[in-house]
Motif scaffolding. Structure first.
Motif, mmCIF file in Angstrom:
data_model
loop_
_atom_site.group_PDB
_atom_site.id
_atom_site.type_symbol
_atom_site.label_atom_id
_atom_site.label_comp_id
_atom_site.label_asym_id
_atom_site.label_seq_id
_atom_site.Cartn_x
_atom_site.Cartn_y
_atom_site.Cartn_z
ATOM 1 N N GLN A 1 0.832 -1.205 0.000
ATOM 2 C CA GLN A 1 0.000 0.000 0.000
ATOM 3 C C GLN A 1 0.874 1.266 0.000
ATOM 4 O O GLN A 1 0.609 2.234 -0.704
ATOM 5 C CB GLN A 1 -0.916 -0.011 1.243
ATOM 6 N N LEU A 2 1.955 1.168 0.802
ATOM 7 C CA LEU A 2 2.893 2.287 0.919
ATOM 8 C C LEU A 2 3.515 2.627 -0.436
ATOM 9 O O LEU A 2 3.608 3.785 -0.836
ATOM 10 C CB LEU A 2 3.999 1.860 1.896
ATOM 11 N N GLU A 3 3.905 1.576 -1.151
ATOM 12 C CA GLU A 3 4.505 1.773 -2.482
ATOM 13 C C GLU A 3 3.516 2.518 -3.386
ATOM 14 O O GLU A 3 3.908 3.430 -4.126
ATOM 15 C CB GLU A 3 4.872 0.425 -3.117
ATOM 16 N N ALA A 4 2.254 2.132 -3.304
ATOM 17 C CA ALA A 4 1.241 2.774 -4.147
ATOM 18 C C ALA A 4 1.063 4.243 -3.745
ATOM 19 O O ALA A 4 1.025 5.137 -4.605
ATOM 20 C CB ALA A 4 -0.085 2.028 -4.040
ATOM 21 N N ASP A 5 0.995 4.479 -2.426
ATOM 22 C CA ASP A 5 0.838 5.863 -1.940
ATOM 23 C C ASP A 5 2.018 6.732 -2.359
ATOM 24 O O ASP A 5 1.852 7.878 -2.791
ATOM 25 C CB ASP A 5 0.744 5.887 -0.404
ATOM 26 N N ILE A 6 3.218 6.157 -2.198
ATOM 27 C CA ILE A 6 4.439 6.913 -2.520
ATOM 28 C C ILE A 6 4.477 7.255 -4.008
ATOM 29 O O ILE A 6 4.764 8.390 -4.394
ATOM 30 C CB ILE A 6 5.691 6.096 -2.111
ATOM 31 N N ALA A 7 4.131 6.269 -4.840
ATOM 32 C CA ALA A 7 4.143 6.509 -6.288
ATOM 33 C C ALA A 7 3.203 7.656 -6.637
ATOM 34 O O ALA A 7 3.532 8.528 -7.450
ATOM 35 C CB ALA A 7 3.740 5.230 -7.026
ATOM 36 N N GLN A 8 2.061 7.661 -5.964
ATOM 37 C CA GLN A 8 1.067 8.705 -6.233
ATOM 38 C C GLN A 8 1.572 10.076 -5.765
ATOM 39 O O GLN A 8 1.416 11.083 -6.461
ATOM 40 C CB GLN A 8 -0.225 8.344 -5.506
ATOM 41 N N GLU A 9 2.198 10.065 -4.594
ATOM 42 C CA GLU A 9 2.738 11.298 -4.019
ATOM 43 C C GLU A 9 3.796 11.914 -4.933
ATOM 44 O O GLU A 9 3.803 13.117 -5.179
ATOM 45 C CB GLU A 9 3.423 10.929 -2.702
ATOM 46 N N ILE A 10 4.676 11.037 -5.424
ATOM 47 C CA ILE A 10 5.759 11.519 -6.298
ATOM 48 C C ILE A 10 5.168 12.046 -7.595
ATOM 49 O O ILE A 10 5.560 13.106 -8.094
ATOM 50 C CB ILE A 10 6.792 10.398 -6.554
ATOM 51 N N GLN A 11 4.187 11.307 -8.117
ATOM 52 C CA GLN A 11 3.548 11.766 -9.349
ATOM 53 C C GLN A 11 2.915 13.142 -9.136
ATOM 54 O O GLN A 11 3.009 14.018 -9.997
ATOM 55 C CB GLN A 11 2.488 10.751 -9.821
ATOM 56 N N GLY A 12 2.313 13.319 -7.969
ATOM 57 C CA GLY A 12 1.702 14.607 -7.639
ATOM 58 C C GLY A 12 2.739 15.723 -7.659
ATOM 59 O O GLY A 12 2.502 16.804 -8.209
ATOM 60 N N ALA A 13 3.921 15.448 -7.070
ATOM 61 C CA ALA A 13 4.988 16.455 -7.033
ATOM 62 C C ALA A 13 5.469 16.775 -8.442
ATOM 63 O O ALA A 13 5.692 17.940 -8.796
ATOM 64 C CB ALA A 13 6.149 15.953 -6.176
ATOM 65 N N ILE A 14 5.607 15.734 -9.266
ATOM 66 C CA ILE A 14 6.056 15.948 -10.651
ATOM 67 C C ILE A 14 5.029 16.795 -11.397
ATOM 68 O O ILE A 14 5.375 17.753 -12.097
ATOM 69 C CB ILE A 14 6.293 14.602 -11.378
ATOM 70 N N ASP A 15 3.753 16.444 -11.217
ATOM 71 C CA ASP A 15 2.689 17.194 -11.906
ATOM 72 C C ASP A 15 2.709 18.665 -11.504
ATOM 73 O O ASP A 15 2.611 19.543 -12.358
ATOM 74 C CB ASP A 15 1.314 16.591 -11.598
ATOM 75 N N ARG A 16 2.823 18.901 -10.202
ATOM 76 C CA ARG A 16 2.817 20.302 -9.739
ATOM 77 C C ARG A 16 4.030 21.058 -10.296
ATOM 78 O O ARG A 16 3.908 22.196 -10.744
ATOM 79 C CB ARG A 16 2.812 20.359 -8.205
ATOM 80 N N ALA A 17 5.203 20.394 -10.286
ATOM 81 C CA ALA A 17 6.411 21.065 -10.795
ATOM 82 C C ALA A 17 6.278 21.316 -12.292
ATOM 83 O O ALA A 17 6.601 22.398 -12.783
ATOM 84 C CB ALA A 17 7.644 20.207 -10.507
ATOM 85 N N GLU A 18 5.794 20.326 -13.012
ATOM 86 C CA GLU A 18 5.738 20.481 -14.465
ATOM 87 C C GLU A 18 4.687 21.505 -14.886
ATOM 88 O O GLU A 18 4.831 22.174 -15.910
ATOM 89 C CB GLU A 18 5.524 19.118 -15.139
ATOM 90 N N LYS A 19 3.673 21.639 -14.061
ATOM 91 C CA LYS A 19 2.657 22.657 -14.337
ATOM 92 C C LYS A 19 3.303 24.043 -14.244
ATOM 93 O O LYS A 19 3.098 24.898 -15.106
ATOM 94 C CB LYS A 19 1.523 22.526 -13.307
ATOM 95 N N LEU A 20 4.116 24.209 -13.209
ATOM 96 C CA LEU A 20 4.823 25.487 -13.046
ATOM 97 C C LEU A 20 5.819 25.714 -14.188
ATOM 98 O O LEU A 20 5.982 26.824 -14.676
ATOM 99 C CB LEU A 20 5.573 25.504 -11.718
ATOM 100 N N MET A 21 6.481 24.625 -14.592
ATOM 101 C CA MET A 21 7.490 24.764 -15.641
ATOM 102 C C MET A 21 6.842 25.002 -17.005
ATOM 103 O O MET A 21 7.449 25.595 -17.881
ATOM 104 C CB MET A 21 8.399 23.519 -15.663
ATOM 105 N N ALA A 22 5.599 24.517 -17.167
ATOM 106 C CA ALA A 22 4.936 24.640 -18.467
ATOM 107 C C ALA A 22 4.417 26.060 -18.710
ATOM 108 O O ALA A 22 4.419 26.542 -19.833
ATOM 109 C CB ALA A 22 3.779 23.644 -18.546
ATOM 110 N N ARG A 23 3.968 26.704 -17.623
ATOM 111 C CA ARG A 23 3.487 28.063 -17.847
ATOM 112 C C ARG A 23 4.696 28.954 -18.118
ATOM 113 O O ARG A 23 5.803 28.692 -17.660
ATOM 114 C CB ARG A 23 2.672 28.559 -16.652
ATOM 115 N N GLU A 24 4.490 29.965 -18.898
ATOM 116 C CA GLU A 24 5.614 30.811 -19.279
ATOM 117 C C GLU A 24 6.040 31.646 -18.074
ATOM 118 O O GLU A 24 5.300 32.526 -17.636
ATOM 119 C CB GLU A 24 5.208 31.708 -20.441
ATOM 120 N N VAL A 25 7.227 31.363 -17.531
ATOM 121 C CA VAL A 25 7.680 32.164 -16.396
ATOM 122 C C VAL A 25 8.317 33.441 -16.925
ATOM 123 O O VAL A 25 8.809 33.481 -18.049
ATOM 124 C CB VAL A 25 8.713 31.419 -15.532
#
Lengths: 326, 368
Positions: free
Chosen positions: B306-330
């Motif tokens: 279960q932990l592995e699944a939670d962690i994978a989701q957490e990391i994906q969330g962090a990647i998504d948030r970072a990439e969203k910031l990187m995608a918008r024109e800074v």
């Protein structure tokens, strides 16, 4: 002649000097087994052994401090500092001793060492891996400051730096390490330190630059000629300090206009010295204010914004045109 | 007037509590609350998975060069877990897990190594300095913070991290010396991962241990199995306690291994053998700790799954948030921010110049 990258050309310079002169010793972090993080000293350890290609402990000040001792003892240490952003640890040894032992001992000792270190940006690197702080070293009396702009002159200048009787800081623009190849002769070739080079002749304006910025400068000159019929004279400094301004003065006295280009921050940078020399020696020939196209006076940004920081071809073209509009 | 041995106040100890085969020294087993044990395991596992994902992102060109952590999870988390929130932490550049433990959002790591200065931001209330890349330079700052704490008569402490290579720098010795002279409340955590890029630990010092460097500066030093999170925690807790009660600084050498690359620009095959890496993989800090917790009844295979699944989701969330910031024109002009408290007139002009330059570049792009 073989077509070489700057990395290969620098390697050739060291290899040949080491073959000829057993006083030449290489020191640095990861220069031996690893061949340097950019592979500039690649395989030298297998040819010359670990007595002459020395993987040192991780201590930049230690590398330069011990090199000063070796140099005083009659050896010719060629040190690598992994990135010029880590060279500030060496500054004290360089300024307080390497640059002064000749004077302090009234000529008894001298310090023929070379500090090679990659400089400049444009390679999507981490913090401290993109700066251009040549002004610190150029501002140090007793130290020579050299920056090549291509494989062939890199090789020839490094040979001269190794043979030079005084300390030389040799900045290698890392953006050019593998950017292009040039014919580099297998036979020995050197170039005198302290002599800027006339790269292209022209009558309309003089562009003065060095290092990695020579690439956009030459592109800008091509574009100006092609699109606007403006023919720029181009000077590559190669040695930042000591600066010989003879060629610069004669060129600007001919063209009457000058643009200075470097990626280092603007204020108190090499461009400031160039403009001062022009004002001192060629003031009455100037037909327009001299323009500086440079990096900004800010902390070098991480790579998402590094293009915005770096002077590009368009900005050089624009500056030249503004100079000609006056 | 004999020639006699000088007695030193400290001797160098080695501490191992849970060895690579999962054998536990019951007498040395530290009393750690269950929730901390479980959290330590979660963060170690999460760190390993995060590292793997980052390596993928880097290989895909979605982020730039970064320093992997693999193998050093225990030696940084075991140490940092002994700090209070009001304590200070001064990292080098391979302590992302310690930073995450302290509250740094994972997306900031991704932003930073993705080339965005925004990733360096330190949230209000987290008493950590940002990463310090110049090797060995940051420990003095920790000592200065420690001296500030003394001056203000607080009972906080400072923990600073650095590697085996850093012990060769002059600044390292100056930091230990200042800390010793002023008895500053500092815990020096050396992550001895055996390699400074291509240079082995044996080339950094002729001394048998790095821990003994403390002796010359008059402070206690200890070497611990850095892949044994219990040993790291026990040693760090003791050192924190000493510092907090005015008994001065400690140097802890965590004997660990960089199982992966120095940075993603590195090729370790040039300088170390696969056999050596394999040997160290047997000493991986995570499996032995997982076995220990399972034994204690704090973990089951289902929980780990279960932990592995939670962690994978957490990391994906962090990647998504970072990439969203990187995608918008800074705004590239943000590079002028934070140069000084206020932009001086000369820089206001340079900022205007940059604005004009960028607008001309955009026009050129349109024409091309």
């Amino acid at each position: 002649m073989t077509k070489m990258t700057m990395v290969e050309a620098l390697n050739l310079a060291m290899r040949q000097e080491m073959e000829k002169d057993d006083r030449v010793i290489i020191l640095g972090e990861d220069v031996g087994v690893d061949g340097g993080v950019f592979r500039v000293t690649d395989s030298l350890i297998s040819t010359f052994g670990e007595q002459r290609v020395v993987d040192t402990p991780l201590a930049e000040s230690g590398i330069i401090g011990t090199s000063i001792g070796m140099a005083v003892y009659g050896l010719r240490p060629v040190c690598e500092i992994q990135f010029s952003g880590f060279s500030y640890y060496i500054f004290h040894q360089l300024e307080a001793h390497a640059a002064r032992l000749r004077h302090r001992s009234q000529g008894r000792f001298h310090v023929p060492l070379v500090v090679r270190t990659p400089c400049g940006g444009g390679v999507r690197a981490l913090e401290h891996h993109s700066e251009s702080r040549e002004a610190y070293y150029a501002h140090t009396p007793g130290v020579k400051m050299v920056i090549p702009s291509g494989p062939r002159n890199a090789r020839a200048l490094l040979v001269s730096a190794i043979r030079d009787p005084d300390p030389v800081v040799f900045f290698e623009p890392k953006a050019l390490y593998r950017a292009f190849r040039e014919e580099v002769p297998e036979e020995e070739e050197s170039m005198p330190l302290g002599q800027p080079q006339l790269v292209r002749e022209g009558d309309d304006v003089t562009i003065i630059s060095y290092g990695a910025m020579m690439v956009p400068v030459l592109e800008a000159a091509d574009s100006l000629k092609e699109k606007d019929g403006i023919v720029a004279e181009i000077i590559d400094l190669l040695t930042i300090s000591p600066l010989d301004d003879t060629l610069i003065a004669s060129s600007v006295q001919k063209t009457g206009r000058a643009v200075v280009v470097h990626e280092a921050p603007r204020s108190f940078g090499p461009g400031a010295e160039l403009v001062a020399r022009l004002v001192e020696k060629s003031f009455y020939y100037l037909e327009a204010p001299v323009k500086r196209v440079t990096g900004y006076d800010i902390v070098y940004p991480l790579f998402a914004r590094e293009k915005a920081y770096m002077p590009d071809t368009g900005k050089i073209v624009q500056a030249v045109k503004e100079t000609l509009e006056v | 007037m004999p020639r006699s041995e000088i007695e030193l106040p400290y001797r160098i100890e080695y501490l191992s509590i849970l060895d690579e085969n999962g054998n536990l020294d019951k007498e040395l087993e530290p009393d750690i609350p269950d929730d901390i044990l479980v959290k330590l395991h979660r963060e170690m596992l999460s760190g390993r998975r995060f590292d793997e994902r980052m390596l993928n992102l880097q290989r895909q060109g979605r982020i730039g060069t970064f320093p992997p952590i693999k193998g050093q999870e225990a030696s940084q988390l075991g140490a940092v877990a002994t700090l209070k929130n009001s304590d200070w932490m001064v990292p080098a550049f391979r302590e992302a897990l310690a930073e995450f433990w302290r509250g740094k959002p994972r997306e900031n790591f991704i932003l930073f190594y993705g080339g965005y200065d925004e990733g360096g931001a330190v949230e209000e209330g987290r008493n950590d300095l940002p990463v310090a890349i110049p090797v060995g330079s940051q420990m003095l700052h920790a000592v200065g913070i420690g001296m500030g704490i003394q001056y203000r008569r607080k009972d906080d402490v400072v923990m600073t991290f650095f590697g085996d290579g850093a012990t060769s720098e002059g600044d390292f010795h100056e930091a230990l010396n200042f800390a010793g002279v002023f008895q500053a409340p500092v815990i020096f955590i050396c992550q001895n991962n055996q390699w400074a890029i291509s240079v082995p630990r044996s080339r950094q010092t002729h001394a048998k241990t790095l821990a003994q460097k403390a002796l010359a500066h008059g402070l206690p030093g200890i070497q611990v199995d850095g892949n044994d999170v219990l040993a790291v925690y026990a040693a760090a807790r003791e050192a924190v306690e000493r510092a907090r009660t005015g008994k001065g600084p400690t140097l802890i050498e965590c004997f660990t291994y960089r199982m992966s690359l120095h940075t993603t620009a590195d090729d370790p095959k040039k300088y170390r053998s696969e056999d050596e890496v394999k040997e160290w993989e047997k000493r991986d800090p995570i499996p032995r700790f997982q076995a220990y917790l399972t034994q204690k009844g704090l973990l089951t295979d289902e929980v780990v799954e279960q932990l592995e699944a939670d962690i994978a989701q957490e990391i994906q969330g962090a990647i998504d948030r970072a990439e969203k910031l990187m995608a918008r024109e800074v705004d590239p002009l943000d590079m002028f921010n934070h140069t000084f408290a206020e932009l001086p007139p000369s820089l206001i002009l340079q900022r205007q110049e940059a604005e004009l330059d960028l607008s001309l570049r955009k026009e050129e792009d349109r024409h091309d």
